[in-house]
Design an enzyme around this catalytic site. Structure first.
Site, PDB file in Angstrom:
ATOM      1  N   GLU A   1       0.872  -1.233   0.238  1.00 50.85           N
ATOM      2  CA  GLU A   1       0.077   0.095  -0.126  1.00 50.85           C
ATOM      3  C   GLU A   1       0.908   1.066  -0.079  1.00 50.85           C
ATOM      4  OE1 GLU A   1      -2.273   1.495  -0.549  1.00 50.85           O
ATOM      5  OE2 GLU A   1      -4.221   0.605   0.317  1.00 50.85           O
ATOM      6  N   ASP A   2       0.368   2.238  -0.473  1.00 53.88           N
ATOM      7  CA  ASP A   2       1.098   3.318  -0.694  1.00 53.88           C
ATOM      8  C   ASP A   2       1.088   4.438   0.781  1.00 53.88           C
ATOM      9  OD1 ASP A   2      -1.571   3.887  -1.036  1.00 53.88           O
ATOM     10  OD2 ASP A   2      -1.254   5.403  -2.770  1.00 53.88           O
TER      11      ASP A   2
ATOM     12  N   ASP B   1      -3.989   5.387   6.093  1.00 53.25           N
ATOM     13  CA  ASP B   1      -4.726   6.329   6.955  1.00 53.25           C
ATOM     14  C   ASP B   1      -5.349   5.753   7.920  1.00 53.25           C
ATOM     15  OD1 ASP B   1      -6.062   8.742   7.758  1.00 53.25           O
ATOM     16  OD2 ASP B   1      -6.209   9.132   5.475  1.00 53.25           O
TER      17      ASP B   1
ATOM     18  N   LYS C   1      -0.178   7.427   8.018  1.00 55.08           N
ATOM     19  CA  LYS C   1      -0.167   8.958   8.253  1.00 55.08           C
ATOM     20  C   LYS C   1      -0.445   9.228   9.868  1.00 55.08           C
ATOM     21  CE  LYS C   1      -2.337  12.168   5.513  1.00 55.08           C
ATOM     22  NZ  LYS C   1      -3.402  12.692   4.633  1.00 55.08           N
TER      23      LYS C   1
ATOM     24  N   PHE D   1      -2.033  17.387   3.622  1.00 53.37           N
ATOM     25  CA  PHE D   1      -2.447  17.050   2.482  1.00 53.37           C
ATOM     26  C   PHE D   1      -1.097  16.635   1.559  1.00 53.37           C
ATOM     27  CE2 PHE D   1      -6.452  17.259  -0.235  1.00 53.37           C
ATOM     28  CZ  PHE D   1      -5.913  16.336  -1.322  1.00 53.37           C
TER      29      PHE D   1
ATOM     30  N   ASP E   1      -2.105  11.061  -4.947  1.00 53.79           N
ATOM     31  CA  ASP E   1      -2.631  11.819  -5.881  1.00 53.79           C
ATOM     32  C   ASP E   1      -3.770  12.947  -5.260  1.00 53.79           C
ATOM     33  OD1 ASP E   1      -4.753  10.015  -5.337  1.00 53.79           O
ATOM     34  OD2 ASP E   1      -6.088  11.013  -7.012  1.00 53.79           O
TER      35      ASP E   1
END
Ligand code: PRP
Length: 182
Positions: free
Chosen positions: A101-102, A105, A133, A155, A162
């Site tokens: 996974e990138d 969250d 995160k 962000f 993206d």
């Protein structure tokens, strides 16, 4: 190195930092999966950049497949209920699966995905996430085995991440200027 993209406020992880993280993760995975030929499962779209780098840092035999998931309505971040848009082509029964996974969250997407894959009776399922995160007061729903970096609750875009499908191609992770999304 090329100049900073005009929509980026600051870089939080540059190309050299990313390379070092990938090398470390590659060593950890390679050490743990000796003799196991893991199947790396990239969760599209964001994870494709990380997956490509991670695979090239893994020295044990491994293969790759892709899944794409999408939220039901716009509630995915809270409900974690996701719809499979593209399923694996590989049968995973008896295989050692490593989900790439990138960014983690809430962890709800991965929590759902792990349950879904476990039902197919793989030999093991673990998670490698490039970033986690850090959100004050919140603990992700899952505890990934491999973590690249912790990032602030900003962000961020780049390295696969993206905003409205843009910025995935930036070779670094940076904070997006607020005026771009406000
Ligand atoms: C991002 C990321 C994870 C998910 C993490 O995907 O790639 O899949 O959100 O959030 P969670 O831990 O709160 O569940 P996104 O839905 O933005 O899709 P993308 O990979 O196509 O950018």
């Amino acid at each position: 190195m090329e100049g900073l993209h005009p929509d980026i406020q600051s870089i939080i992880l540059g190309e050299d930092d990313i390379r070092k993280v990938i090398e470390r993760l590659g060593r950890e995975v390679s050490r743990d999966y000796v003799g196991k030929s893991p199947l790396i499962v990239a969760v599209l779209r964001g994870a494709f950049v990380f997956t490509a780098d991670l695979m090239r840092a893994i020295t044990v035999p491994c293969s790759v497949d892709f899944m794409a998931v999408s939220s039901y309505g716009d509630g995915v971040k809270s409900s974690g209920v996701v719809r499979i848009v593209k399923d694996l082509d590989t049968k995973i029964e008896g295989r050692h699966v490593l989900i790439a996974e990138d960014i983690l969250d809430s962890g709800l997407t991965l929590s759902y995905l792990i349950d879904l894959l476990q039902a197919r009776r793989p030999a093991s399922v673990h998670v490698a996430t490039f970033a986690v995160k850090d959100i004050e007061g919140k603990v992700p729903a899952i505890d990934p085995r491999y973590v690249g970096v912790h990032v602030p609750n900003e962000f961020i875009v780049g390295y696969g991440l993206d905003y409205a499908e843009r910025y995935r191609n930036l070779p670094y992770i940076g904070i997006l200027k607020p005026e771009v999304y406000k």
